[in-house]
Design a protein around this motif. Structure first.
Motif, PDB file in Angstrom:
ATOM      1  N   LEU A  99       0.864  -1.022   0.132  1.00  0.00           N
ATOM      2  CA  LEU A  99      -0.195   0.018   0.027  1.00  0.00           C
ATOM      3  C   LEU A  99       0.873   1.302  -0.105  1.00  0.00           C
ATOM      4  CD1 LEU A  99      -2.900   0.865   0.261  1.00  0.00           C
ATOM      5  CD2 LEU A  99      -2.709   0.780   2.638  1.00  0.00           C
ATOM      6  N   MET A 100       1.992   1.027   0.729  1.00  0.00           N
ATOM      7  CA  MET A 100       2.884   2.422   0.852  1.00  0.00           C
ATOM      8  C   MET A 100       3.799   2.443  -0.315  1.00  0.00           C
ATOM      9  SD  MET A 100       1.712   3.759   3.525  1.00  0.00           S
ATOM     10  CE  MET A 100       2.915   5.249   3.664  1.00  0.00           C
ATOM     11  N   ILE A 101       4.189   1.626  -0.990  1.00  0.00           N
ATOM     12  CA  ILE A 101       5.151   1.763  -2.208  1.00  0.00           C
ATOM     13  C   ILE A 101       4.392   2.209  -3.593  1.00  0.00           C
ATOM     14  CG2 ILE A 101       6.988   0.489  -0.993  1.00  0.00           C
ATOM     15  CD1 ILE A 101       6.337  -2.006  -2.864  1.00  0.00           C
ATOM     16  N   ARG A 102       3.300   2.077  -3.585  1.00  0.00           N
ATOM     17  CA  ARG A 102       2.790   2.605  -4.730  1.00  0.00           C
ATOM     18  C   ARG A 102       3.024   3.921  -5.471  1.00  0.00           C
ATOM     19  NH1 ARG A 102      -1.255  -0.788  -5.845  1.00  0.00           N
ATOM     20  NH2 ARG A 102      -2.416   0.478  -6.952  1.00  0.00           N
ATOM     21  N   ASP A 103       2.510   4.138  -6.550  1.00  0.00           N
ATOM     22  CA  ASP A 103       2.561   5.607  -7.167  1.00  0.00           C
ATOM     23  C   ASP A 103       1.719   6.740  -6.070  1.00  0.00           C
ATOM     24  OD1 ASP A 103       4.285   4.794  -8.915  1.00  0.00           O
ATOM     25  OD2 ASP A 103       2.765   4.611 -10.565  1.00  0.00           O
ATOM     26  N   THR A 104       0.686   6.049  -5.561  1.00  0.00           N
ATOM     27  CA  THR A 104      -0.230   6.789  -4.878  1.00  0.00           C
ATOM     28  C   THR A 104       0.028   6.225  -3.396  1.00  0.00           C
ATOM     29  OG1 THR A 104      -1.990   5.342  -5.419  1.00  0.00           O
ATOM     30  CG2 THR A 104      -1.965   7.399  -6.363  1.00  0.00           C
ATOM     31  N   PRO A 105       0.995   6.837  -2.556  1.00  0.00           N
ATOM     32  CA  PRO A 105       1.370   5.808  -1.407  1.00  0.00           C
ATOM     33  C   PRO A 105       0.272   6.047  -0.380  1.00  0.00           C
ATOM     34  CG  PRO A 105       3.353   7.445  -2.226  1.00  0.00           C
ATOM     35  CD  PRO A 105       2.026   7.539  -3.035  1.00  0.00           C
ATOM     36  N   GLY A 106      -0.061   4.959   0.098  1.00  0.00           N
ATOM     37  CA  GLY A 106      -0.862   4.790   1.240  1.00  0.00           C
ATOM     38  C   GLY A 106      -2.653   4.623   0.885  1.00  0.00           C
ATOM     39  N   HIS A 107      -2.659   4.901  -0.423  1.00  0.00           N
ATOM     40  CA  HIS A 107      -4.047   4.606  -1.030  1.00  0.00           C
ATOM     41  C   HIS A 107      -3.960   3.740  -2.256  1.00  0.00           C
ATOM     42  CE1 HIS A 107      -3.734   8.555   0.670  1.00  0.00           C
ATOM     43  NE2 HIS A 107      -5.255   8.407   1.030  1.00  0.00           N
ATOM     44  N   SER A 150     -12.068   2.875  -1.572  1.00  0.00           N
ATOM     45  CA  SER A 150     -10.724   2.950  -1.507  1.00  0.00           C
ATOM     46  C   SER A 150      -9.995   2.590  -0.430  1.00  0.00           C
ATOM     47  CB  SER A 150     -10.194   4.538  -1.547  1.00  0.00           C
ATOM     48  OG  SER A 150      -8.934   4.899  -1.858  1.00  0.00           O
ATOM     49  N   VAL A 151      -8.942   2.045  -0.408  1.00  0.00           N
ATOM     50  CA  VAL A 151      -8.239   1.550   0.955  1.00  0.00           C
ATOM     51  C   VAL A 151      -7.059   2.426   1.312  1.00  0.00           C
ATOM     52  CG1 VAL A 151      -6.841  -0.190   2.097  1.00  0.00           C
ATOM     53  CG2 VAL A 151      -8.534  -1.042   0.224  1.00  0.00           C
ATOM     54  N   GLU A 152      -7.104   2.986   2.560  1.00  0.00           N
ATOM     55  CA  GLU A 152      -6.176   4.046   2.841  1.00  0.00           C
ATOM     56  C   GLU A 152      -5.508   3.541   4.176  1.00  0.00           C
ATOM     57  OE1 GLU A 152      -6.347   8.621   4.464  1.00  0.00           O
ATOM     58  OE2 GLU A 152      -8.127   7.834   3.684  1.00  0.00           O
ATOM     59  N   ALA A 153      -4.119   3.847   4.239  1.00  0.00           N
ATOM     60  CA  ALA A 153      -3.311   3.383   5.541  1.00  0.00           C
ATOM     61  C   ALA A 153      -3.791   4.511   6.521  1.00  0.00           C
ATOM     62  CB  ALA A 153      -1.837   3.438   5.172  1.00  0.00           C
ATOM     63  N   GLY A 157      -1.242   2.728  11.012  1.00  0.00           N
ATOM     64  CA  GLY A 157      -0.480   1.919  10.201  1.00  0.00           C
ATOM     65  C   GLY A 157       0.747   2.260   9.491  1.00  0.00           C
ATOM     66  N   ILE A 158       0.843   3.480   9.134  1.00  0.00           N
ATOM     67  CA  ILE A 158       1.989   4.150   8.543  1.00  0.00           C
ATOM     68  C   ILE A 158       3.132   3.981   9.487  1.00  0.00           C
ATOM     69  CG2 ILE A 158       3.308   6.118   7.545  1.00  0.00           C
ATOM     70  CD1 ILE A 158       0.266   6.897   6.319  1.00  0.00           C
TER      71      ILE A 158
END
Length: 201
Positions: A99-107, A150-153, A157-158
């Motif tokens: 979830l965190m390493i995406r182009d949209t970090p955390g989403h 949408s899934v959000e950290a 979680g972060i």
């Protein structure tokens, strides 16, 4: 990249001692078959040579494959240990990490996250249920389309993901500190050649 030369090509070196010289000047080292003790890959190849006489294989390719497998196993164990140390299950860490390493970090959308993690939609739903209950993430209506989820950290979680990442990074650094910075540069370049071949196929 530092030059790699056979030791027999170096003035004053003994042609009777085969090996590879890495680098130049006082930083150079010569690797010979006698320079390093046997590892699991050497023992594996020796067993194959003793017992599988009818199978044709390249000793170096086999040894490289086994060593890469051992390194990958170390990184997997280090990741799981880091997750456990901060109170995360391995699957929770993997989900937060993806979830965190995406182009949209955390989403991410549940569908995209499931695809990245290579799990079924039903498996993703169960995972999100437990992680949302633990407070590591939340599901909200998508900003682009309110009909979608949408899934959000979450902040918690972060933070716990970062703590696990620090521990994981320490383990990875300790392993690779066995090589000098110059040798790590060499290794990175060689591995890149291999991964580019994979990406090109």
């Amino acid at each position: 990249m530092p030059e790699m030369r056979h030791s027999s090509d170096i003035p004053g070196s003994s042609p009777a001692t085969p090996g590879i010289t890495l680098g130049a000047g006082p930083e150079s080292i010569v690797l010979t078959p006698e320079a390093l003790q046997d590892d699991a890959a050497d023992r594996h190849v020796a067993r194959w040579r003793d017992h599988w006489l009818d199978i044709d294989f390249d000793d170096e390719v086999e040894a490289i494959t086994v060593r890469i497998g051992e390194i990958a196993k170390f990184f997997n164990v280090a990741r799981a240990a880091a997750a456990s140390a901060v109170g995360l299950a391995d699957f929770e860490y993997k989900t937060l990490h993806m979830l965190m390493i995406r182009d949209t970090p955390g989403h991410a959308s549940p569908t995209a996250l499931a695809k990245d993690l290579d799990i079924s939609p039903a498996g993703m739903t169960g995972r999100l249920d437990s992680m949302e209950k633990a407070g590591w993430l939340r599901r909200t209506a998508s900003v682009e389309d309110r009909r979608k989820i949408s899934v959000e950290a979450t902040k918690a979680g972060i933070e716990i993901w970062r703590r696990a990442m620090d521990l994981r990074g320490e383990a990875e650094t300790r392993l690779l500190e066995t090589l000098s910075p110059e040798r790590r540069t060499d290794l990175a370049a060689l591995l890149k050649q291999v991964t580019l071949r994979i990406e090109g196929d």
